[in-house]
Design a protein around this motif. Structure first.
Motif, short mmCIF file in Angstrom:
data_model
loop_
_atom_site.label_atom_id
_atom_site.label_comp_id
_atom_site.label_asym_id
_atom_site.label_seq_id
_atom_site.Cartn_x
_atom_site.Cartn_y
_atom_site.Cartn_z
N ILE A 81 0.85 -1.20 0.00
CA ILE A 81 0.00 0.00 0.00
C ILE A 81 0.88 1.25 0.00
O ILE A 81 0.41 2.35 0.18
N ALA A 105 -3.40 3.05 -2.73
CA ALA A 105 -4.10 1.77 -2.77
C ALA A 105 -4.86 1.55 -4.08
O ALA A 105 -5.12 0.40 -4.44
N PRO A 136 0.76 -3.46 5.38
CA PRO A 136 -0.64 -3.67 4.95
C PRO A 136 -1.20 -5.05 5.25
O PRO A 136 -2.41 -5.25 5.11
N THR A 180 -6.12 -4.09 5.08
CA THR A 180 -6.74 -3.41 3.94
C THR A 180 -8.04 -4.08 3.51
O THR A 180 -8.61 -3.69 2.50
N GLY A 222 -2.29 -7.27 1.05
CA GLY A 222 -2.46 -6.14 0.15
C GLY A 222 -2.38 -6.55 -1.31
O GLY A 222 -3.10 -5.99 -2.15
#
Length: 448
Positions: free
Chosen positions: A223, A231, A258, A263, A268
Motif C-alpha cells: 500500500i 491503494a 498492509p 486493507t 495487500g
C-alpha cells in the motif's frame, strides 16, 4: 522544503514548555540510549500501559491510538497474553527441534495464501524478512539489481537500509539499487497510474542492466505506506508484475504494514489480483512479540536451500509462534478484516464530509484501516504541504489522538489504528480532527 531525517520526530533542542517529568525522562534517555533513537511528536508521549485501542500515560491520561499496527488485534489482547504465558511455561527452544506449535502456526498461516505460495520461513523482524528475501532472490536469479519506490522503507539492516530511500541522504543507496516514483494516482490520474508505474520499473531494470547489474528483485510495500499510501485503483500492480518478470527479476511483496487483514483482504497484493514470488511479514504478526517471516513459491527456495543453510536462533520460536497463532485466530474469530473495511470506509466518508470545501485537503484515500489525507498548498498544482500535515499530527496529539504522517514531505496523514477500531472510536477521532481544522492555528498554517 528540506526533507526531515524522520517524519514527525521530536526536536531535542525544543524542550521549552515541556513539563518537569517529561524533561527528566528525556534527560535520562539522553544519558543511556544512543542518540540515533528518535521520539514522536513535538511533545513526546510517556506510555505506561495500554488496552485495546487506548494508551495511558504516566499521569493517567488516555490517548486514542489511531496509529500503531504492531498491536494489530489491540494492545494486550487477553488471548495473545494467555497464549504467550502458557507457552513460556512449557517450552521455548528454536526451529532445530521438531515442535507442533511451530508447524501448526505455519500450516494455519499458509492457509491464508494462494496455493502457489506454500513455504514459510520465520524471522524476528521485518528487516530480517527483507534481508532473507533478498538473499533468496539473488540466489535464484543470479542477479543483484534491485528496484524500489523513491521513498520506500523496507528495514534497518545495512543491506536493507541501503535500499530504503526514506532513511534519507545520510544512508546512501547501493550502486545496484534504482528508485521509481510512487504510483500516485492523485497526481498521475487513475487512468494512467498502472502503465506509468510499470514503464518506470521496466526502465529502471534496463538502466541497471546497462550498468552491469543483472536484475534480481522489485520490492514494494503493497500500500506504499512510506511513499504516501497508494491503494487504488485496485489491480494497478498487474502490469508492474509483468514488467518485473519480463526483466528476469522476482516480485517481492512487502506486507509488513498492509498485511494481516488491514486493507480488507488478508494481504495487500490480493487487492491487485496478483501472486508475488515472495512475501515479507513483520510488525503485526505477533501482536507485539518479535516474529516476522517470508512466504515463497517453493521453486524459488530450492537453490538457496542447497547453497546456504538458514537458522535464526529466535526466529519462529514456540513462544512467538504461539503469539502469532493466537493473533491470527483473533483476526478470524473477531472478524477484524471485515471490520477494517467497514470502519475504514466510515472514516474516509467522515473525513470527506468534514473537508468539503477545504482547499488544503487535496485527497483522501486508502483501503480498510489504512487511510491517508493528502494536504496540498494549492489544489490546482497539488504541491504537497508537509508543514500543514505535521501541524495536524501534533494538534491531534495535543487532543490525545495519536497518528503520524507519510510521504516524502510528511504531507499525508497516516491513519492506521489497531484492527478492533470501531465506528465509535472513529467518531472520537473525527470530532478531534474537526476541532483542529476549525481552529485559528489551522487556518493560519493552511494559508501560510
Amino acid at each position: 522544503m528540506t526533507k526531515p531525517l524522520m517524519i514527525n520526530a521530536f526536536d531535542p533542542n525544543a524542550v521549552d514548555g515541556l513539563d518537569a517529568e517529561t524533561m527528566q525522562l528525556i534527560e535520562r534517555r539522553k544519558k543511556v540510549l544512543g542518540p540515533s533513537y528518535k521520539l514522536f511528536y513535538e511533545t513526546p508521549v510517556h506510555a505506561v500501559s495500554a488496552e485495546g485501542v487506548w494508551i495511558t500515560d504516566g499521569r493517567g491520561q488516555r490517548y486514542l491510538d489511531v496509529y500503531n499496527n504492531v498491536p494489530s488485534v489491540g494492545h494486550c489482547h487477553p488471548r495473545v497474553v494467555e497464549a504467550v504465558s502458557r507457552q513460556m511455561a512449557v517450552l521455548n527452544t528454536h526451529t532445530r527441534y521438531l515442535n507442533d506449535v511451530v508447524l501448526s502456526y505455519a500450516e494455519k498461516l499458509l492457509g491464508h495464501f494462494p496455493p502457489e505460495l506454500s513455504n514459510a520461513m520465520f524471522t524476528c523482524t521485518g528487516s530480517e524478512s527483507s534481508d532473507l528475501a533478498l538473499r533468496i532472490a539473488k540466489t535464484y536469479t543470479g542477479g543483484v539489481g534491485i528496484v524500489v519506490t523513491e521513498n520506500a522503507y523496507h528495514g534497518i539492516t545495512e543491506q536493507i537500509a541501503r535500499m530504503s530511500p526514506s532513511l534519507g541522504s545520510g544512508v546512501p543507496l547501493w550502486p545496484h539499487v534504482r528508485t521509481v516514483p510512487a504510483p500516485d494516482a492523485y497526481r498521475l490520474g487513475h487512468e494512467n497510474v498502472a502503465e506509468t508505474f510499470a514503464t518506470s520499473i521496466k526502465e529502471a531494470f534496463e538502466d541497471l542492466s546497462r550498468h552491469g547489474f543483472k536484475p534480481a528483485a522489485f520490492v514494494a510495500d503493497m500500500i506504499f505506506s512510506s511513499d504516501g499510501i497508494f491503494a487504488d485503483p485496485a489491480g494497478f500492480l498487474k502490469p508492474a508484475l509483468d514488467a518485473v518478470h519480463a526483466a528476469g527479476a522476482l516480485f517481492i511483496a512487502d506486507e509488513v504494514q498492509p498485511g494481516f487483514g488491514r486493507t480488507g483482504p488478508m494481504w495487500g497484493f490480493a487487492r491487485h489480483g496478483i501472486v508475488p514470488d515472495l512475501v515479507l511479514m513483520g510488525k503485526p504478526m505477533g501482536n507485539g512479540l518479535p516474529i516476522g517471516g517470508v512466504v515463497a513459491r517453493p521453486e524459488v527456495l530450492g537453490e538457496f536451500a542447497t547453497t546456504a543453510r538458514y537458522f535464526n536462533t529466535f526466529g519462529g520460536n514456540p513462544v512467538c509462534c504461539a503469539a502469532a497463532h493466537a493473533t491470527l485466530c483473533v483476526i478470524e474469530d473477531e472478524g477484524l478484516a471485515e471490520n477494517s473495511v467497514k470502519v475504514g470506509n466510515y472514516l474516509q466518508q467522515g473525513l470527506r464530509e468534514l473537508t468539503t470545501g477545504l482547499a488544503a485537503a487535496g485527497d483522501i484515500r486508502g483501503a480498510g484501516l489504512f487511510v491517508g489525507l493528502d494536504f496540498v498548498k494549492d489544489p490546482e498544482t497539488k504541491e504537497p504541504d508537509g508543514d500543514l500535515g505535521l501541524f495536524v499530527v501534533n494538534a491531534l496529539r495535543d487532543r490525545n489522538i495519536l497518528i503520524s504522517a507519510s510521504g516524502i514531505e510528511g504531507n499525508v496523514l497516516k491513519i492506521r489504528p489497531p484492527l478492533p477500531f470501531s465506528t465509535e472510536h472513529a467518531d472520537i477521532f473525527l470530532e478531534a480532527f474537526q476541532d483542529v481544522i476549525r481552529s485559528t492555528e489551522f487556518r493560519r498554517n493552511a494559508a501560510a
